[in-house]
Design a protein around this motif. Sequence first.
Motif, PDB file in Angstrom:
ATOM      1  N   SER A 167      16.562  -4.444   2.821  1.00 51.74           N
ATOM      2  CA  SER A 167      15.187  -4.510   2.330  1.00 51.74           C
ATOM      3  C   SER A 167      14.252  -3.835   3.316  1.00 51.74           C
ATOM      4  O   SER A 167      14.276  -4.137   4.502  1.00 51.74           O
ATOM      5  CB  SER A 167      14.772  -5.982   2.176  1.00 51.74           C
ATOM      6  N   ASP A 168      13.392  -2.965   2.762  1.00 51.70           N
ATOM      7  CA  ASP A 168      12.446  -2.289   3.638  1.00 51.70           C
ATOM      8  C   ASP A 168      11.278  -3.184   4.012  1.00 51.70           C
ATOM      9  O   ASP A 168      10.581  -2.934   4.980  1.00 51.70           O
ATOM     10  CB  ASP A 168      11.929  -1.014   2.955  1.00 51.70           C
ATOM     11  N   LEU A 169      11.102  -4.203   3.185  1.00 50.00           N
ATOM     12  CA  LEU A 169       9.980  -5.113   3.462  1.00 50.00           C
ATOM     13  C   LEU A 169      10.517  -6.502   3.820  1.00 50.00           C
ATOM     14  O   LEU A 169      11.322  -7.072   3.096  1.00 50.00           O
ATOM     15  CB  LEU A 169       9.085  -5.218   2.214  1.00 50.00           C
ATOM     16  N   ILE A 170      10.049  -7.004   4.956  1.00 47.41           N
ATOM     17  CA  ILE A 170      10.428  -8.356   5.398  1.00 47.41           C
ATOM     18  C   ILE A 170       9.167  -9.208   5.372  1.00 47.41           C
ATOM     19  O   ILE A 170       8.114  -8.789   5.868  1.00 47.41           O
ATOM     20  CB  ILE A 170      10.980  -8.333   6.843  1.00 47.41           C
ATOM     21  N   LYS A 171       9.279 -10.391   4.766  1.00 46.41           N
ATOM     22  CA  LYS A 171       8.114 -11.283   4.715  1.00 46.41           C
ATOM     23  C   LYS A 171       8.521 -12.619   5.317  1.00 46.41           C
ATOM     24  O   LYS A 171       9.472 -13.253   4.857  1.00 46.41           O
ATOM     25  CB  LYS A 171       7.671 -11.493   3.258  1.00 46.41           C
ATOM     26  N   ILE A 172       7.790 -13.018   6.334  1.00 43.26           N
ATOM     27  CA  ILE A 172       8.139 -14.270   6.996  1.00 43.26           C
ATOM     28  C   ILE A 172       6.989 -15.264   6.889  1.00 43.26           C
ATOM     29  O   ILE A 172       5.869 -15.014   7.333  1.00 43.26           O
ATOM     30  CB  ILE A 172       8.475 -14.054   8.483  1.00 43.26           C
ATOM     31  N   PRO A 186       0.830  -1.225   0.000  1.00 43.36           N
ATOM     32  CA  PRO A 186       0.000   0.000   0.000  1.00 43.36           C
ATOM     33  C   PRO A 186       0.857   1.264   0.000  1.00 43.36           C
ATOM     34  O   PRO A 186       0.407   2.321  -0.437  1.00 43.36           O
ATOM     35  CB  PRO A 186      -0.808  -0.126   1.284  1.00 43.36           C
ATOM     36  N   ASP A 187       2.093   1.155   0.425  1.00 40.95           N
ATOM     37  CA  ASP A 187       2.938   2.340   0.455  1.00 40.95           C
ATOM     38  C   ASP A 187       3.907   2.422  -0.712  1.00 40.95           C
ATOM     39  O   ASP A 187       4.850   3.206  -0.697  1.00 40.95           O
ATOM     40  CB  ASP A 187       3.750   2.364   1.762  1.00 40.95           C
ATOM     41  N   GLY A 188       3.720   1.594  -1.689  1.00 38.18           N
ATOM     42  CA  GLY A 188       4.590   1.648  -2.860  1.00 38.18           C
ATOM     43  C   GLY A 188       5.396   0.374  -3.015  1.00 38.18           C
ATOM     44  O   GLY A 188       5.222  -0.591  -2.268  1.00 38.18           O
ATOM     45  N   VAL A 189       6.299   0.414  -3.988  1.00 42.33           N
ATOM     46  CA  VAL A 189       7.092  -0.767  -4.296  1.00 42.33           C
ATOM     47  C   VAL A 189       8.374  -0.766  -3.462  1.00 42.33           C
ATOM     48  O   VAL A 189       9.100   0.213  -3.432  1.00 42.33           O
ATOM     49  CB  VAL A 189       7.427  -0.801  -5.800  1.00 42.33           C
ATOM     50  N   TYR A 190       8.573  -1.868  -2.769  1.00 41.83           N
ATOM     51  CA  TYR A 190       9.730  -2.023  -1.886  1.00 41.83           C
ATOM     52  C   TYR A 190      10.608  -3.180  -2.340  1.00 41.83           C
ATOM     53  O   TYR A 190      10.117  -4.175  -2.879  1.00 41.83           O
ATOM     54  CB  TYR A 190       9.283  -2.409  -0.460  1.00 41.83           C
ATOM     55  N   GLN A 191      11.910  -3.088  -1.990  1.00 38.99           N
ATOM     56  CA  GLN A 191      12.721  -4.309  -2.052  1.00 38.99           C
ATOM     57  C   GLN A 191      12.281  -5.181  -0.891  1.00 38.99           C
ATOM     58  O   GLN A 191      12.037  -4.689   0.211  1.00 38.99           O
ATOM     59  CB  GLN A 191      14.207  -3.968  -1.927  1.00 38.99           C
ATOM     60  N   SER A 192      12.170  -6.464  -1.133  1.00 35.27           N
ATOM     61  CA  SER A 192      11.675  -7.339  -0.069  1.00 35.27           C
ATOM     62  C   SER A 192      12.628  -8.497   0.196  1.00 35.27           C
ATOM     63  O   SER A 192      13.309  -8.979  -0.713  1.00 35.27           O
ATOM     64  CB  SER A 192      10.296  -7.896  -0.434  1.00 35.27           C
TER      65      SER A 192
END
Lengths: 582, 582, 357, 357
Positions: free
Chosen positions: C113-118, C49-55
């Motif tokens: 990475s600003d986005l972490i997915k676990i 929702p806040d834009g495209v991030y490196q994840s």
Amino acid sequence: MTDYFEVHERDGPARIGELRLADSIHTPALIDDSIEDAGSLWSEERTTPAGDETALTVLPHRSFPAGTDTEVEEAFAVEYPTVEFPSAAVISRETAGDHGSDAYILSSASGIVGHASKFVDTITDVRTSIPADTALLLSGVATPANVATLAYAGVDLFDSDRAYVRGLEGFYLTADGEEFLEDLTELPCSCPACQRGRDAFDREHCAEHNVAALETELARVRERIRAGRLRDYLEGQARHDAWLTAAFRRLDQQYSYLEQHTPLLRQSTLLAASDDSMRRVEIQRFADRVCTRYRNRFEQPLALVPCSARKPYSESQSHGQFHDAIHYRAHKVSMTSPIGVVPQELEYTYPAQHYDSVVTGRWSAEEIDFVARVLTEYLEQNEYPRYIAHVPPGGYREICERVEKRTGIEFEYTVSDHPTTAESLANLRETLSGESKYLKREREHNTVRAIADYQLGPDAGTELFGTEISVDGWLPSLRVHDKEQLATIVPQYGTLAFTLAGARRWLDSSVPTKRVEIDPFVPQGSVLAPGIVDASADIRVGDEVVIEGPKAFAVGRASMSGPEMTTSTRGIAVEVRHVDER
Amino acid sequence: MTDYFEVHERDGPARIGELRLADSIHTPALIDDSIEDAGSLWSEERTTPAGDETALTVLPHRSFPAGTDTEVEEAFAVEYPTVEFPSAAVISRETAGDHGSDAYILSSASGIVGHASKFVDTITDVRTSIPADTALLLSGVATPANVATLAYAGVDLFDSDRAYVRGLEGFYLTADGEEFLEDLTELPCSCPACQRGRDAFDREHCAEHNVAALETELARVRERIRAGRLRDYLEGQARHDAWLTAAFRRLDQQYSYLEQHTPLLRQSTLLAASDDSMRRVEIQRFADRVCTRYRNRFEQPLALVPCSARKPYSESQSHGQFHDAIHYRAHKVSMTSPIGVVPQELEYTYPAQHYDSVVTGRWSAEEIDFVARVLTEYLEQNEYPRYIAHVPPGGYREICERVEKRTGIEFEYTVSDHPTTAESLANLRETLSGESKYLKREREHNTVRAIADYQLGPDAGTELFGTEISVDGWLPSLRVHDKEQLATIVPQYGTLAFTLAGARRWLDSSVPTKRVEIDPFVPQGSVLAPGIVDASADIRVGDEVVIEGPKAFAVGRASMSGPEMTTSTRGIAVEVRHVDER
Amino acid sequence: MSTPNPDVYEQGRGMDAHNQVMRDIRARNQRTYDPSEPTRVWLDEDNTPDGVYQSLTIILNTGGCRWARAGGCTMCGYVAESVEGGTVSHELLMEQIDACLEHERENAGDESSDLIKIYTSGSFLDEREVPATTRQAIASTFSDRERIVVESLPDFVEREKLTDFTEVGLDVDVAVGLETATDRVRHDCVNKYFDFDDFIKASDAADAAGAGIKAYLLMKPPFLSEPEAVEDMKRSIRRCAEYAHTVSMNPTNVQRYTMVEELYHDGGYRPPWLWSVAEVLQDTTDADAIVVSDPVGHGSDRGSHNCGECDDRVQTAIKDFNLRQDPTVFDQVSCECELTWDAIMERETSYGMPLSR
Amino acid sequence: MSTPNPDVYEQGRGMDAHNQVMRDIRARNQRTYDPSEPTRVWLDEDNTPDGVYQSLTIILNTGGCRWARAGGCTMCGYVAESVEGGTVSHELLMEQIDACLEHERENAGDESSDLIKIYTSGSFLDEREVPATTRQAIASTFSDRERIVVESLPDFVEREKLTDFTEVGLDVDVAVGLETATDRVRHDCVNKYFDFDDFIKASDAADAAGAGIKAYLLMKPPFLSEPEAVEDMKRSIRRCAEYAHTVSMNPTNVQRYTMVEELYHDGGYRPPWLWSVAEVLQDTTDADAIVVSDPVGHGSDRGSHNCGECDDRVQTAIKDFNLRQDPTVFDQVSCECELTWDAIMERETSYGMPLSR
């Protein structure tokens, strides 16, 4: 229950059926535009659809695709409602049974087509589980190449989906296989789609062609069923694909399934164009009955002779010469591939006068094996004072020598080069000099008895016609009398047709009777399946049957097998010949 | 001489030809509207016609119908004039020869079609007598059912007359036979004539249909020839008629005729759908070469194993397991129906990796006979320190036992139930414990040598590659060097392709060379037939050949047989791979 | 768990059967894994929702999903990759996290990475899988990032657990494997036990914690035809969008030791067409959520695929759509096989499938 | 006999070959016949220049045709029915005549036949076959009749021999087996040695004796296709009509021990269609002669036949035409097989025949 499907003709497990929609469909056929899917219960709850006679309605279902575990199938099995319109139930091998529908759709079709043993095992299982007078539908699998085999196994309804999609994928389908469209230089077809020529032909045309080719092949299959010659067709056509050949061979191994569906007699010629023909029910049944039911009643020596291309053998030039040389002093038994051995009394009996085979002079190892096996069994059952083999060198002789080793019998050979040379015929004549002759009457009586054995079971000839009979007419059109007429030999099939007196004698004898029990009515011309209370399980299409009910005693010829009579609710079961009111 | 006919593709005796009229006709085809009959000399005197390129002109002739005595033929034989337009000469079996025409019309066609042995004997005779690059025309005989067999035997041109007339007589013809039109309930065809439906369909429509069906079948035949799969088609289609089956069987008996016309290799899969497949040239030739040309060069024991469905065998799971268990300590030879035996070095060689067969688990007596015969011959030629048979019970085991009886060899059996069970594999592994391993290099060298034996003749491998060679690449794409590169294994066919150095070595060796002698020119890409002075008679399509002429030395692959090269005046004879100017 | 309805009995039987079969299938798998390594880890770009991030995506090896041990989802093979025994200690889990950070350093260099997915192939919020201590330690490890996504079944979504993350300044999303908004399909085809209502409740809980919901949908579970599957996804996306800011709609791929694999092997299942994925994405742009898709193993027989010619191009378009949410990306790709797909959509029934491979 | 022309050499070779082959074929026949019986005798009705008469036809057994003994005509099997040795004495020939008169009495009662036809399968006028004495005795025997027809090759037609009949008051016709007006066909296909010119000479000699000529033509000798055969007959009838008052055009039938039979047996010959006979009769009504035809064995495989359905009807029409010379008789018969015949006429070539059976 089956109000909208009826079987009209049978050729092995294949049949011509009629799906009685507003516009009837004659099966095997595509159902494409005449099916309404009330939908899957996997995705949504559904209510029983309205349905009408314009289409076959697929009742709400949970289909089990190929690979579904039986536990899952059991847990999710649905109950199908009873409806008043043409309906189809979706089933799996596991859930196949009588669900009260007119048609059954096998949901694992895509998983069995292409795999000979899975296919044969599944279809024979399913076909045996669902009522005989219901249609079996396989969706999404039919192609011009496989549909004849599918119909042969007992599938009635198909759709064009697979053929159509395959065309869009760039595959050009014909009855002899599948090609990449892009590999074709020209289009080997005369359908409207192919008329436009190769350059203008794209994948949508290819899809259109595939459907036309499938429809054409189905018409061919229907015509072959009507002619009683579907199996002959398959022995050629199925060879274009290894799995199809494997399928019909494996089906041959399902002997009892095929046997139950194979008629006792046919008018058409049976073409034996490969060694596979020897494993046909018609051939195996004849060999089996000759070895286990028939027995020789002549006292004269055995004269083994080669078969002739002309049928019945007695009308051929060579057999005319053998007959002259033998001059009633020996029992003539013909050796033949693919039939085995044919005692002279059974020369008219289907398929002894109804086959055509490929003649190249060379016997295959399979043929030698088969005929040697049959002849061995035959000789183990039938003893003769002398054994004369009037057979040419090569395959015939090799068979005789094998049989000698196995049985200990020694043949007197009377041919040096060819059985019809003057020398050979003289040899045969001389070898028999001093032997007694049998009489014309003896020959006729024994023919009648032999056919009775063949048709009804061991010793039937003696039990029914052992004493006090008289025979008139000319071979093969003989009539048997006691005081009244008992039976006639039907010349085109070489089988017995009984009168009511004959039927009573059969019923009173110790010979097992093929019996159809009916409701209290007097049949006119035929007995329909719904009027049947019970029927002997061993009745086959073409069999003589005795019909008994509270109001009638009758005799006729079966149009269905016994099991089909008891599970069918529509269709002609017996063509009645004679009837007495009670 | 043949200015107007050229052969483009070959599939056994069948070919795709081009009759170069104003509008070219690609044969096998109907010539219907493109033939002009200059008339019979029986009825009138005639002068040589004008003729032009719009049609094939039949030169004035005295035709000899079937049954004409040879004395009459000799007395009335005509001399055909040399003409400058496309022409056909009418011939009989007796008068067949090179009359300088583009096409030859066999006047006894009606007498041989329908009679397998007459047909085969006549066509092979005639086809051998007339030049290879001329068309053979049979008039008034083609039907949808017989035309594939006719083309297979080597007939190029037909007309629709018979099919048309048969329709007017009320016979409905299809590729699977002939029916009385009146017996048909529906029309199993999608041609324009049949679109009108059964009720509106009369005999003229039937004639029209028959011609369409014939044209369609010819298109199918052409497509099958282009794909190299006509024989596969016949093994199915010809079974619809006993005489056609007999014809292709009898043709198989004309082995040298068929062999000369059968290519050494093909890209397409060979489908073995019946026992007749075993008598194909491809199969017999492989078995013959394995038994008479190949010899085993390994010192390890023999390990006989069953074939796998996946080809080449080495890519199958089961052979991977055998390989692991054997671990270079035995020479793997696969037993297979219908190929016979395949030593590991020849697993890539056509047709060892190009066949598909019907798998039902049951071995026919013919298959057992054939494989046992080949294995016996193989073992008579190749001695091993030990004989291990890692084969399952049933057919394989039966063959081994037969071979033991015939050869006196005793196999060590290592399988109790199935060859790929852990137990069986362990058995195999242990049985070989203590045996020496062969090296990778040895395996590669022996593979190259084995293929040379197979392809060029006995001992060729040793003669050409016996010493001082080195091999690189990965199986099957091996390259053979001495100082320079000599040859490569072509992986899709498992055959050797020579370099110029390799060709020179072949020529200098005692191994018989397949040699094409050409006129003084330097071939570019290919050698055309008119440039050929002489060619070895044993050259087959696909063979490696050495090309020699006053101006060039070259090596290439044959597109024609040797006899065809020497009798043809048109067409590509050799595809040249490397050339040196002289 | 599920509300009483006339299907209960049947559903119970169905679940038992599914579970029994899945257990049998999974039992054929012999392999075990090292609990000091994450199951997988990779870097990517994601639309949020806040834009495209490196994840940075982490599949934690937590000992596997409890539900899967009972039988579990018909398409899920991840349990097969879990450790023996079923639980992984705090120390080992943190070792896995360290390995992931190492991976990030090696592959992304300085750019974190600003986005972490676990993901855990189970529920990160289930404390029997990931103890509270570990959860808090992980929150603290990633407190310098912008956003974290954690996977969980809806049952375990509680405000308190999520505030562990919001408290360290992380935006947090809960990734919920909803699979479909249709309870019937989720129960009978996927064999997942919860109801859509449970998902709504989880969404409320997340909302209360200031967390977001990322819904995961499954295109074409077993027993659905291609058109049924497409229809189900279109409907599901629209329903989810009311509760989730992002919907990840993913085509089923054939994983080892699953019921789907059994069907696939016997010819009863084909993964969805990439055209189907494209169709759903194009059709649901009206839904008020970011809708993305990540076809695993695209172009292979076991993954979502078209004809083999166009798979990579369509996959690229999907990736592009994921970032830009612009349906016109699909106008750029076309292939002869669209005709086939059209026909499949028109003709495939659940009693005659699959109609193509 | 034949005039020198460029074909002489070839024709000589052809004749030698034909004769050699025919001798070999005839040698297979083992049967002999009783010389005191005529070969055949029957009563019929015949159209003559003076109207329709009852006729007595006699096939005298004279020891057979000398030409046939050398080999002879390719279609002729009559020699096979002749006596051994080759000559029959005057006494035996007269015994045969008596037998014929007996046959007439038995079958016609009082009504004696005004027309007597004597064939010998050779030449009645050849004195090596029928001595002059016998000829004269026969003339006297039938002197009470109106007309006599005697068969002869043209060589033997001499004024003096014919006056034996005219002198006793009999009208006399010589039946000449011309077969075709085309020398090439007569020589090469029929293997009959004389020329059309010889026929003209014989006609002149008959004319001089006040006798008539009845020409016999053969439709479809071997080696001709159906359309060639029809064409040859049309042309021949028109040419004959100039020299003969009656033309009997007869379709070839397949006789035993003939070259035609060899071809027929091996599939190289089919007797002509009855439609062909009808076509020729209809087409040649402009010719100035009575044209008749008597298809032997019509409807059988070995005789002239159509399809099997219509043979008897067409034969009846031909018989009717013979008497009335009215071509409209053929309008009364039709059959589906006319289509086939049309196609044969259009398509059959000499290198692709027969096109039907």
